[in-house]
Design an enzyme around this catalytic site. Structure first.
Site, PDB file in Angstrom:
ATOM      1  N   SER A  69       1.757  46.307  65.696  1.00  0.00           N
ATOM      2  CA  SER A  69       2.664  47.075  66.101  1.00  0.00           C
ATOM      3  C   SER A  69       2.556  48.405  67.407  1.00  0.00           C
ATOM      4  O   SER A  69       3.285  48.515  68.083  1.00  0.00           O
ATOM      5  CB  SER A  69       3.339  47.926  64.815  1.00  0.00           C
ATOM      6  OG  SER A  69       2.990  47.065  63.788  1.00  0.00           O
ATOM      7  N   HIS A 114      -6.690  49.669  68.554  1.00  0.00           N
ATOM      8  CA  HIS A 114      -7.123  50.535  67.180  1.00  0.00           C
ATOM      9  C   HIS A 114      -7.910  49.502  66.056  1.00  0.00           C
ATOM     10  O   HIS A 114      -7.260  47.861  66.161  1.00  0.00           O
ATOM     11  CB  HIS A 114      -5.823  50.914  66.557  1.00  0.00           C
ATOM     12  CG  HIS A 114      -4.646  50.339  65.996  1.00  0.00           C
ATOM     13  ND1 HIS A 114      -3.659  49.327  67.065  1.00  0.00           N
ATOM     14  CD2 HIS A 114      -4.823  49.778  65.044  1.00  0.00           C
ATOM     15  CE1 HIS A 114      -3.010  49.385  66.546  1.00  0.00           C
ATOM     16  NE2 HIS A 114      -3.067  49.263  64.770  1.00  0.00           N
ATOM     17  N   HIS A 134      -8.921  48.385  61.804  1.00  0.00           N
ATOM     18  CA  HIS A 134      -8.204  49.151  61.005  1.00  0.00           C
ATOM     19  C   HIS A 134      -9.287  49.086  59.340  1.00  0.00           C
ATOM     20  O   HIS A 134      -9.815  47.778  59.832  1.00  0.00           O
ATOM     21  CB  HIS A 134      -6.839  48.211  59.767  1.00  0.00           C
ATOM     22  CG  HIS A 134      -5.997  47.557  60.733  1.00  0.00           C
ATOM     23  ND1 HIS A 134      -4.129  48.175  60.101  1.00  0.00           N
ATOM     24  CD2 HIS A 134      -5.432  46.916  62.018  1.00  0.00           C
ATOM     25  CE1 HIS A 134      -3.780  47.742  61.379  1.00  0.00           C
ATOM     26  NE2 HIS A 134      -3.983  47.214  61.696  1.00  0.00           N
TER      27      HIS A 134
HETATM   28  P1  M7G Z   1      -0.756  47.983  63.887  1.00  0.00           P
HETATM   29  O1  M7G Z   1      -1.712  46.291  63.612  1.00  0.00           O
HETATM   30  O2  M7G Z   1      -0.507  48.533  65.659  1.00  0.00           O
HETATM   31  O3  M7G Z   1       0.889  48.033  63.326  1.00  0.00           O
HETATM   32  O4  M7G Z   1      -1.588  48.897  62.810  1.00  0.00           O
HETATM   33  P2  M7G Z   1       1.105  47.529  61.772  1.00  0.00           P
HETATM   34  O5  M7G Z   1       1.675  48.964  61.600  1.00  0.00           O
HETATM   35  O6  M7G Z   1       2.705  46.761  61.871  1.00  0.00           O
HETATM   36  O7  M7G Z   1      -0.192  47.791  60.648  1.00  0.00           O
HETATM   37  C1  M7G Z   1      -1.391  50.421  62.825  1.00  0.00           C
HETATM   38  C2  M7G Z   1      -1.870  51.043  61.994  1.00  0.00           C
HETATM   39  O8  M7G Z   1      -1.375  53.006  62.192  1.00  0.00           O
HETATM   40  C3  M7G Z   1      -1.108  50.726  60.573  1.00  0.00           C
HETATM   41  O9  M7G Z   1      -1.654  50.668  59.350  1.00  0.00           O
HETATM   42  C4  M7G Z   1       0.074  52.030  60.204  1.00  0.00           C
HETATM   43  O10 M7G Z   1       0.140  51.787  59.020  1.00  0.00           O
HETATM   44  C5  M7G Z   1      -0.935  53.247  60.825  1.00  0.00           C
HETATM   45  N1  M7G Z   1      -0.302  54.710  61.214  1.00  0.00           N
HETATM   46  C6  M7G Z   1       1.041  54.099  62.031  1.00  0.00           C
HETATM   47  N2  M7G Z   1       2.248  55.882  61.578  1.00  0.00           N
HETATM   48  C7  M7G Z   1       2.822  56.158  62.921  1.00  0.00           C
HETATM   49  C8  M7G Z   1       0.703  56.598  61.661  1.00  0.00           C
HETATM   50  C9  M7G Z   1       0.783  58.139  61.859  1.00  0.00           C
HETATM   51  O11 M7G Z   1       0.875  58.825  62.270  1.00  0.00           O
HETATM   52  N3  M7G Z   1      -0.523  58.241  61.458  1.00  0.00           N
HETATM   53  C10 M7G Z   1      -1.844  57.013  60.656  1.00  0.00           C
HETATM   54  N4  M7G Z   1      -2.618  58.339  59.941  1.00  0.00           N
HETATM   55  N5  M7G Z   1      -1.624  56.252  60.616  1.00  0.00           N
HETATM   56  C11 M7G Z   1      -0.490  55.570  60.991  1.00  0.00           C
END
Ligand code: M7G
Length: 319
Positions: free
Chosen positions: A253, A258, A260
């Protein structure tokens, strides 16, 4: 270093969380009054969550409500006279009840995104999904130009890297601008149950947008994340590397690289074969062939409201 056992680590997590909650007690929102519901974006009974489009003082906002898993640490309070029962069925040896739990065990995880953009609404809206098998040419001609013009704001990432937000939550940092990263709890984790453990490693370099950009020059970065990330989690939470899953989303997203880190026991959303790429596999693929992710076709999902779906639709991809 001797690994902490999971129970002790769980106490530690609870204590740290309590401290943190106390520090945050002067938060802006104490209740959900004055929030107007506009639309139910998603309502999933299996995952026990409700996602709402709302308005707060005229601004669009997303409210995510998720029932949290039971916590083994509070089991004795759960099965006690403080939990009252109302019988709803009795047949032979079988009976069901509506149980009212003690107030403090009833917490639901709530996430607020305000102001929310159309992209946030779309991200949480239930909708049809479609698979795209993206060749390297499709990436260059359709996906990349779209991402360059439509980047989802990653201010929250910069706030973490610049220590403007969540600095008290950082579990580990390697400050090297090229190969370093910050490891901290993901927004999805309530930092209570270790079996739900979810952290995210955010790299310091701003040059890697996604899996597509990785090559052999990133091996020190990736190996650093893998090894130092696993070790930091073992030290902080007592969870062994053999209980962890490390992966990258494609498409993510947020286009700032990053990784996970989740507990194996967690049925994490986004761990599907058409979205998750294991970090160890990525490292090995790049070691074998540096431009593996520039050459490879990659399958990913898009949803009906995603701009990328519309872009591919314009090219006739779904005809
Ligand atoms: P992604 O793979 O870009 O997309 O992961 P997804 O959100 O569809 O999984 C971004 C990751 O960052 C996700 O696991 C989100 O839950 C986490 N995340 C997003 N935001 C906005 C924040 C935040 O403000 N703080 C933290 N700690 N994690 C976040």
């Amino acid at each position: 270093m001797a690994a902490m056992n999971e129970e002790k680590a769980m106490d530690l997590v609870t204590k740290k969380r309590k401290l943190h909650d106390e520090e945050e007690s002067d938060d802006k929102f104490n209740n959900l009054g004055n929030i107007e519901i506009v639309e139910v974006l998603n309502d999933n009974s299996r995952e026990k969550c409700l996602f709402l489009h709302t308005k707060i003082s005229g601004e669009d906002a997303v409210v995510l409500m998720e029932k949290t898993p039971f916590d083994r640490n509070t089991m004795t309070q759960l099965v006690s006279e403080d939990t009252t029962l109302k019988e709803t069925l009795k047949n032979d040896i079988y009976s069901t009840y509506e149980a009212q739990l003690p107030h403090h065990l009833n917490a639901v995880k709530a996430t607020l995104i305000c102001p929310a953009t159309e992209k946030h609404l779309s991200k949480y809206r239930q909708q049809k999904t479609f698979a795209i098998c993206e060749t390297k040419e499709m990436y260059e001609n359709v996906t990349k130009p779209y991402l360059q013009e439509q980047k989802f704001s990653i201010q929250w990432v910069y706030n973490i890297l610049d220590k403007k937000s969540e600095s008290d939550r950082i579990v580990f940092e390697d400050a090297c601008p090229k190969d370093g990263f910050i490891l901290l709890p993901d927004m999805k984790w309530n930092r209570k149950e270790l079996s739900q453990l979810y952290l995210v490693a955010i790299v310091h370099t701003r040059e890697v947008l996604s899996l597509r950009d990785l090559n052999h020059t990133h091996l020190p970065l990736l190996n650093n994340i893998l090894h130092k990330g696993m070790e930091a989690i073992r030290k902080e939470f007592g969870v062994k590397p053999s209980k962890l899953r490390m992966y990258v989303h494609y498409q993510p997203s947020y286009h700032h690289f990053h990784v996970h880190f989740t507990h194996l026991a967690l049925d994490a959303p986004g761990f599907e074969a058409d979205r998750a790429h294991l970090l160890q596999d990525i490292i090995e693929n790049i070691t074998i062939k540096s431009d593996y992710y520039q050459q490879k076709s990659i399958v990913f999902k898009v949803r009906e409201c995603d701009g990328l779906y519309l872009k591919y639709k314009e090219t006739g991809y779904f005809d």
